[in-house]
Design a protein around this motif. Structure first.
Motif, short mmCIF file in Angstrom:
data_model
loop_
_atom_site.label_atom_id
_atom_site.label_comp_id
_atom_site.label_asym_id
_atom_site.label_seq_id
_atom_site.Cartn_x
_atom_site.Cartn_y
_atom_site.Cartn_z
N MET A 19 0.93 -1.26 0.03
CA MET A 19 0.05 0.00 -0.14
C MET A 19 0.85 1.23 -0.04
SD MET A 19 -3.22 0.94 2.52
CE MET A 19 -3.84 2.55 2.70
N SER A 20 0.47 2.31 -0.71
CA SER A 20 1.31 3.57 -0.80
C SER A 20 1.19 4.02 0.81
CB SER A 20 0.44 4.42 -1.69
OG SER A 20 1.04 5.79 -1.79
N ASP A 21 2.51 5.05 0.91
CA ASP A 21 2.62 5.66 1.96
C ASP A 21 1.41 6.87 2.23
OD1 ASP A 21 4.66 4.49 2.79
OD2 ASP A 21 6.11 5.95 2.19
N VAL A 22 0.93 7.19 1.10
CA VAL A 22 -0.07 8.43 1.00
C VAL A 22 -1.20 7.94 0.17
CG1 VAL A 22 -0.02 10.81 0.61
CG2 VAL A 22 1.85 10.13 1.41
N SER A 23 -2.24 8.04 0.77
CA SER A 23 -3.52 7.90 0.12
C SER A 23 -4.51 9.17 0.21
CB SER A 23 -4.42 6.62 0.51
OG SER A 23 -4.52 6.61 1.69
N SER A 24 -4.14 10.22 1.21
CA SER A 24 -4.98 11.42 1.40
C SER A 24 -4.02 12.41 1.78
CB SER A 24 -5.88 10.98 2.46
OG SER A 24 -5.36 10.74 3.76
N VAL A 25 -4.39 13.43 1.10
CA VAL A 25 -3.71 14.70 1.35
C VAL A 25 -4.66 15.91 1.87
CG1 VAL A 25 -2.01 16.37 0.30
CG2 VAL A 25 -1.69 13.96 -0.25
N LEU A 26 -4.17 16.70 2.80
CA LEU A 26 -4.81 17.87 3.06
C LEU A 26 -4.23 19.04 2.80
CD1 LEU A 26 -7.37 19.35 4.48
CD2 LEU A 26 -5.84 19.02 6.61
N PHE A 27 -4.64 20.13 2.24
CA PHE A 27 -4.01 21.25 1.90
C PHE A 27 -4.70 22.44 2.68
CE2 PHE A 27 -3.26 19.14 -1.97
CZ PHE A 27 -2.07 19.43 -2.50
N VAL A 28 -3.55 23.09 3.32
CA VAL A 28 -3.90 24.25 4.58
C VAL A 28 -3.51 25.62 4.05
CG1 VAL A 28 -3.89 24.80 6.91
CG2 VAL A 28 -3.98 22.55 6.48
N CYS A 29 -4.42 26.56 4.26
CA CYS A 29 -4.18 27.84 4.04
C CYS A 29 -4.93 28.70 5.21
CB CYS A 29 -4.53 28.57 2.49
SG CYS A 29 -6.04 28.68 2.15
N THR A 30 -5.22 30.01 4.95
CA THR A 30 -5.81 30.73 5.87
C THR A 30 -7.37 30.79 5.65
OG1 THR A 30 -3.94 32.41 5.95
CG2 THR A 30 -6.01 33.13 6.95
N GLY A 31 -7.99 31.31 4.67
CA GLY A 31 -9.39 31.07 4.55
C GLY A 31 -10.13 30.13 3.95
N ASN A 32 -9.23 29.22 3.26
CA ASN A 32 -9.55 27.96 2.38
C ASN A 32 -10.36 28.49 1.21
OD1 ASN A 32 -11.62 24.94 2.91
ND2 ASN A 32 -9.65 25.19 1.84
N ILE A 33 -10.18 29.63 0.54
CA ILE A 33 -10.97 29.93 -0.69
C ILE A 33 -10.05 30.27 -1.74
CG2 ILE A 33 -13.07 30.60 0.62
CD1 ILE A 33 -11.95 33.62 0.20
N CYS A 34 -8.56 30.28 -1.44
CA CYS A 34 -7.55 30.73 -2.70
C CYS A 34 -6.63 29.77 -2.84
CB CYS A 34 -7.04 31.90 -2.14
SG CYS A 34 -7.98 33.54 -1.70
N ARG A 35 -5.68 29.60 -1.83
CA ARG A 35 -4.22 28.87 -2.17
C ARG A 35 -4.51 27.38 -1.90
NH1 ARG A 35 -0.45 32.09 1.48
NH2 ARG A 35 -2.75 32.34 2.70
N SER A 36 -5.54 26.98 -0.67
CA SER A 36 -5.52 25.61 -0.34
C SER A 36 -6.43 24.89 -1.55
CB SER A 36 -5.76 25.18 0.96
OG SER A 36 -7.01 25.74 1.28
N PRO A 37 -7.43 25.45 -1.92
CA PRO A 37 -8.34 24.91 -2.84
C PRO A 37 -7.64 24.69 -4.40
CG PRO A 37 -9.76 26.62 -2.16
CD PRO A 37 -8.09 26.72 -1.29
N ILE A 38 -6.58 25.60 -4.49
CA ILE A 38 -5.97 25.41 -6.03
C ILE A 38 -5.12 24.10 -5.72
CG2 ILE A 38 -4.23 26.21 -7.25
CD1 ILE A 38 -5.30 29.12 -6.67
N GLY A 39 -4.50 23.92 -4.41
CA GLY A 39 -3.64 22.91 -4.41
C GLY A 39 -4.48 21.57 -4.39
N GLU A 40 -5.53 21.47 -3.66
CA GLU A 40 -6.51 20.42 -3.86
C GLU A 40 -6.83 20.08 -5.07
OE1 GLU A 40 -10.97 19.80 -2.73
OE2 GLU A 40 -10.23 21.06 -1.77
N ARG A 41 -7.33 20.97 -5.91
CA ARG A 41 -7.86 20.56 -7.26
C ARG A 41 -6.84 20.32 -8.13
NH1 ARG A 41 -13.24 21.44 -7.20
NH2 ARG A 41 -14.19 21.27 -4.91
N VAL A 42 -5.77 20.78 -8.00
CA VAL A 42 -4.43 20.35 -9.07
C VAL A 42 -3.97 18.96 -8.69
CG1 VAL A 42 -2.15 20.99 -9.54
CG2 VAL A 42 -3.52 22.84 -9.32
N LEU A 43 -3.88 18.62 -7.45
CA LEU A 43 -3.60 17.45 -6.92
C LEU A 43 -4.40 16.43 -7.49
CD1 LEU A 43 -1.69 15.32 -5.88
CD2 LEU A 43 -2.77 15.81 -3.51
#
Length: 184
Positions: free
Chosen positions: A1-25
């Motif tokens: 099994m892979s080491d990583v099957s779930s990733v959480l991106f974190v920023c301040t308001g969760n409307i700019c940077r972290s959603p971009i990271g989430e959707r790109v991944l």
């Protein structure tokens, strides 16, 4: 099994940077045929807000899905439920580590984790964690600055900083999934 099957991106308001990271991944993993859960939250987020319109535009323009999104406030159970936490700044990483200290080793900035993958190419998550001392984890170059309240060009800059780093991470996840036979 892979080491990583779930990733959480974190920023301040969760409307700019972290959603971009989430959707790109999510998009990169889907194209590679790798099963991975990608989500996001914010240390100062209000639950249920839509993604910033410029973040939506930038994702759409680069072929990533920006639909059906709601911000969420970062809480310990969210951190507990993921294999890897990727933060946009060192301050976000510190806040996440304070919320759930027992999982601190699995919390990085996006830039930090991508840099460590390059240093210990093809390694397991444990090897990447162990290599953390090989870089300056307090360096300002590990932060992706907030585009909130700025013009669309700043969102494009953020996307330009996030996408190549997430590509490095997605490639690593795909390699570890192949190495362990954990593809879909």
């Amino acid at each position: 099994m892979s080491d990583v099957s779930s990733v959480l991106f974190v920023c301040t308001g969760n409307i700019c940077r972290s959603p971009i990271g989430e959707r790109v991944l999510s998009g990169m993993a889907e194209r590679a045929g790798v099963a991975i859960s990608s989500s996001s939250a914010g240390v100062g987020a209000m639950n249920g807000h839509a993604m910033h319109p410029y973040a939506v535009e930038v994702l759409d323009e680069h072929g990533y899905d920006a639909t059906v999104f709601e911000s969420r406030y970062l809480r310990p159970p969210i951190l507990q439920g993921v294999d890897l936490v990727l933060c946009m700044t060192r301050d976000h990483r510190a806040a996440a580590q304070q919320l759930l200290p027992v999982r601190w080793k699995r919390m990085f900035t996006v830039a930090e984790f991508a840099e460590l993958i390059d240093i210990v190419d093809g390694s397991t998550l444990d090897e990447i964690i162990a290599a953390r001392s090989r870089i300056d984890t307090n360096s300002a170059h590990l932060d992706i600055k907030d585009p909130m309240g700025r013009p669309k060009e700043d969102f494009e800059r953020v996307f330009g900083e996030i996408e190549p780093r997430v590509a490095t991470i997605a490639s690593w996840v795909a390699r570890t999934a192949v190495a362990t036979g954990d593809r879909r």
